[in-house]
Enzyme design. Structure first.
Site, PDB file in Angstrom:
ATOM      1  N   GLU A   1       0.828  -1.217   0.000  1.00  0.00           N
ATOM      2  CA  GLU A   1       0.000   0.000   0.000  1.00  0.00           C
ATOM      3  C   GLU A   1       0.865   1.272   0.000  1.00  0.00           C
ATOM      4  OE1 GLU A   1      -1.884  -1.898  -0.668  1.00  0.00           O
ATOM      5  OE2 GLU A   1      -2.885  -3.071   0.852  1.00  0.00           O
ATOM      6  N   GLY A   2       1.989   1.178  -0.688  1.00  0.00           N
ATOM      7  CA  GLY A   2       2.882   2.326  -0.819  1.00  0.00           C
ATOM      8  C   GLY A   2       4.116   2.164   0.033  1.00  0.00           C
TER       9      GLY A   2
END
Length: 389
Positions: free
Chosen positions: A362-363
């Site tokens: 998620e990043g």
């Protein structure tokens, strides 16, 4: 400034803690050894409903419980103490589904929030991760239907899902990112590989191929070109959730290490009386206090209706700090435990493997720094160094 949790907040937190300790912790070793049974997972899901934890991030209208963002964080912190990703058994519909049509809400959102079916998210590809503009999965409209072709990596919990939300580019145009709801058993949907990872996550992370998969237009989620905005909203929410999981993991590791330091006697006294151990525990406690303060502050601001642009900016800061904090704290906990901390039967060993991915999915930490740097350039340092607004 009132920093106390309300009675309702504390009750929700207590339910989540009891659920984690009674229904997740006992199944960690079986999960790590890939021996957890489906009937056990079914029972956990039933208990999630009984503890009012299902669909914790959705409104009552959408089949959830209407918890505030702060209350959601309290839940994620407690279930995040469980190893092997067992927190994911606490089911919820993918966030973008709340923006669906009436038919999509009735067919997917509401049933999934009730535990009848599940969705997974397919965005990452071999050459597309941090930069989704490199997505090669293509959707072309032919005779009123969409034909989707491409390959996706790291489709988390695909084995437990009935549908896949696929991020594709209409006509291969990066300016037209669009989401589609695809049945996992639809013709043309294939599992290419099931890679194995450092942690023993309760579900799998498939590599999937979509070979000329045909879906009706009613399976398009949102407008053509809206896919990145819907994905970005999901990323923002999950980054805060991950930050809460990391906080829970750090707290559990520290509690285990602190207890061990009290009980373990060497050279005639508990090892916590040695300054080397005492200082590690002190640093761990301060790191946790700082992480919790940051997380709760942002969650409270979101609960009070903070500008979504600020939420995006601060979610990156929370995810960056808490994920890196968890790595440092769990590492110290393992050091305090010594050889025992290196044994798989010890929760700290599993947490050590678990939290490493939190700096990636998620990043990555580097992407969070890019977001933060960009926000400073656009809005000034005050977005992070100021207070309020």
């Amino acid at each position: 400034m009132d920093l106390s949790l309300s009675k309702e907040d504390l009750a929700i937190q207590s339910r989540a803690r009891a659920f984690a300790e009674q229904h997740l912790f006992p199944h960690e070793i079986a999960t790590d050894e890939r021996k957890i049974k489906e009937k056990t997972l079914v029972e956990i899901r039933k208990q999630a409903i009984a503890h009012k934890l299902n669909a914790y991030n959705h409104t009552k209208k959408d089949g959830g419980h209407g918890y505030t963002p702060l209350q959601q964080v309290l839940i994620c912190e407690e279930i995040g103490k469980a190893t092997c990703g067992l927190w994911t058994v606490v089911f919820k519909a993918s966030t973008p589904l709340k923006h669906g049509t009436k038919w999509q809400r009735e067919t997917f959102l509401l049933p999934f929030n009730a535990g009848k079916g599940r969705s997974c998210y397919a965005i990452t590809e071999k050459d597309a991760g941090s930069d989704p503009s490199y997505v090669k999965t293509k959707a072309t409209k032919k005779k009123g239907k969409w034909v989707i072709s491409g390959e996706k990596w790291f489709v988390t919990s695909a084995d437990a899902s009935s549908v896949v939300i696929v991020h594709a580019h209409v006509d291969g145009d990066p300016k037209k990112p669009t989401l589609f709801i695809v049945d996992k058993d639809a013709p043309g949907v294939k599992v290419k590989r099931i890679p194995q990872f450092m942690h023993s996550y309760v579900y799998e992370h498939y590599e999937m191929v979509f070979d000329k998969v045909t879906v009706d237009d009613n399976r398009r989620l949102g407008e053509v070109g809206q896919g990145f905005d819907l994905t970005k909203e999901w990323f923002t929410e999950t980054r805060i959730e991950i930050a809460a999981h990391c906080l829970g993991a750090a707290i559990r590791a520290t509690e285990v290490a602190n207890h061990y330091a009290e009980e373990r006697v060497q050279f005639g006294k508990p090892i916590r009386d040695f300054q080397a151990i005492e200082f590690m525990l002190a640093d761990m406690a301060v790191e946790i206090m700082a992480a919790k303060s940051l997380l709760y502050r942002v969650a409270a601001e979101v609960s009070e209706g903070m500008d979504p642009k600020l939420v995006h900016a601060r979610a990156s800061a929370v995810k960056l700090y808490n994920s890196e904090m968890a790595g440092r704290v769990v590492d110290k906990a393992l050091q305090i435990l010594g050889g025992r901390g290196y044994m798989r039967e010890n929760p700290v060993e599993r947490l050590y493997r678990d939290v490493r991915v939190d700096r990636i999915w998620e990043g990555t930490s580097e992407i969070q720094r890019m977001v933060i740097g960009g926000q400073i350039k656009k809005r000034g340092l005050g977005i992070y160094t100021g207070w309020g607004g």
